[in-house]
Design an enzyme around this catalytic site. Structure first.
Site, PDB file in Angstrom:
ATOM      1  N   GLY A  45      20.570  63.841  32.058  1.00  0.00           N
ATOM      2  CA  GLY A  45      19.683  64.993  32.036  1.00  0.00           C
ATOM      3  C   GLY A  45      18.676  64.870  33.160  1.00  0.00           C
ATOM      4  O   GLY A  45      18.430  63.773  33.680  1.00  0.00           O
ATOM      5  N   GLN A  50      10.869  66.240  37.574  1.00  0.00           N
ATOM      6  CA  GLN A  50      11.451  65.066  38.230  1.00  0.00           C
ATOM      7  C   GLN A  50      11.900  65.367  39.656  1.00  0.00           C
ATOM      8  O   GLN A  50      12.233  64.446  40.409  1.00  0.00           O
ATOM      9  CB  GLN A  50      12.633  64.531  37.421  1.00  0.00           C
ATOM     10  N   CYS A  98      15.283  56.343  32.123  1.00  0.00           N
ATOM     11  CA  CYS A  98      14.830  57.568  32.782  1.00  0.00           C
ATOM     12  C   CYS A  98      14.955  57.394  34.293  1.00  0.00           C
ATOM     13  O   CYS A  98      14.552  56.356  34.825  1.00  0.00           O
ATOM     14  CB  CYS A  98      13.376  57.835  32.399  1.00  0.00           C
ATOM     15  N   LEU A  99      15.474  58.399  34.977  1.00  0.00           N
ATOM     16  CA  LEU A  99      15.631  58.307  36.434  1.00  0.00           C
ATOM     17  C   LEU A  99      14.285  58.161  37.141  1.00  0.00           C
ATOM     18  O   LEU A  99      14.223  57.629  38.247  1.00  0.00           O
ATOM     19  CB  LEU A  99      16.369  59.541  36.967  1.00  0.00           C
ATOM     20  N   HIS A 140      14.107  63.958  25.046  1.00  0.00           N
ATOM     21  CA  HIS A 140      13.662  63.182  26.215  1.00  0.00           C
ATOM     22  C   HIS A 140      13.335  64.128  27.378  1.00  0.00           C
ATOM     23  O   HIS A 140      12.277  64.015  28.003  1.00  0.00           O
ATOM     24  CB  HIS A 140      14.744  62.168  26.621  1.00  0.00           C
ATOM     25  N   GLU A 141      14.259  65.069  27.659  1.00  0.00           N
ATOM     26  CA  GLU A 141      14.024  65.997  28.775  1.00  0.00           C
ATOM     27  C   GLU A 141      12.866  66.944  28.463  1.00  0.00           C
ATOM     28  O   GLU A 141      12.075  67.297  29.345  1.00  0.00           O
ATOM     29  CB  GLU A 141      15.297  66.790  29.089  1.00  0.00           C
ATOM     30  N   HIS A 144       9.569  65.690  29.375  1.00  0.00           N
ATOM     31  CA  HIS A 144       9.236  65.828  30.805  1.00  0.00           C
ATOM     32  C   HIS A 144       8.502  67.141  31.085  1.00  0.00           C
ATOM     33  O   HIS A 144       7.555  67.155  31.875  1.00  0.00           O
ATOM     34  CB  HIS A 144      10.497  65.786  31.670  1.00  0.00           C
TER      35      HIS A 144
HETATM   36 ZN    ZN Z   1      13.538  61.045  31.960  1.00  0.00          ZN
END
Ligand code: ZN
Length: 189
Positions: A45, A50, A98-99, A140-141, A144
């Site tokens: 995701g 991000q 997480c990226l 999670h997304e 963000h």
């Molecule tokens: Zn993340």
């Protein structure tokens, strides 16, 4: 086109993102770039903050979790203007990464069910319920676009233990296979 991923410490990751309308400039191009970026970096995701845009736009392809939950195989969606209206069920732990917070994975507690309202890339509206892994990935997304990172959901003691590694990410003192945008690098070099 790959878009550099904002790293832990970047202020855009702390902002509550704004709803958008269908005339948002070059939206379809941005969505295509976010898919490219997510797949290239190996994520399931990606949320617009991000890639340094404070808007309520999320892309998710949960296929890597197909073994844990067969429904994840076909869960590929663009979520625009998402708003979780209800979270219920027991809290359960799941190992998240997480990226924007590379090389750190920790168990995070979240409720098991959500009800979410959102629009797709054509601005059709939905009101749906999810549970299990799919709910987890969405939560999670969704965090963000609410300005929250998973490490902020950890026990304070755990956060203390991660402090040094988090500081390294802020400073860009990490090796990662994809391009990132750090908050402090430009000031130093
Ligand atoms: Zn993340």
């Amino acid at each position: 086109m790959f878009l550099p991923i904002t790293a832990y410490g970047h202020p855009v990751l702390k902002k509550v993102a704004a709803d958008i309308t269908s005339d948002y400039p070059e939206l379809q191009k941005l969505i295509a770039d976010m898919w490219d970026t997510m797949y290239t970096a190996g994520g399931v995701g990606l949320a617009a903050p991000q890639v340094d845009r404070s808007i309520r736009l999320i892309v998710i392809d949960a296929a890597p979790y197909a073994e844990e939950d067969s429904r994840a195989a076909a869960f590929k969606k663009v979520l625009i203007n998402a708003h979780i209206v209800e979270q219920s069920g027991e809290e359960w732990l799941f190992n998240e990464g997480c990226l924007s917070v590379p090389d750190i994975r920790e168990d995070v507690a979240r409720k098991s069910k959500i009800r979410i309202q959102y629009q797709d890339e054509k601005f059709n509206s939905y009101d749906e319920e999810y549970d299990g892994i799919i709910a987890r990935v969405i939560q999670h997304e969704y965090d963000h676009i609410e300005g929250i990172l998973f490490v902020e959901r950890l026990h304070p003691l755990k956060k203390v233990m991660l402090k040094r590694r988090l500081t390294d990410i802020v400073k860009g003192n990490i090796k990662i296979p994809y391009k990132m945008k750090f908050v402090s690098v430009n000031k130093k070099r």
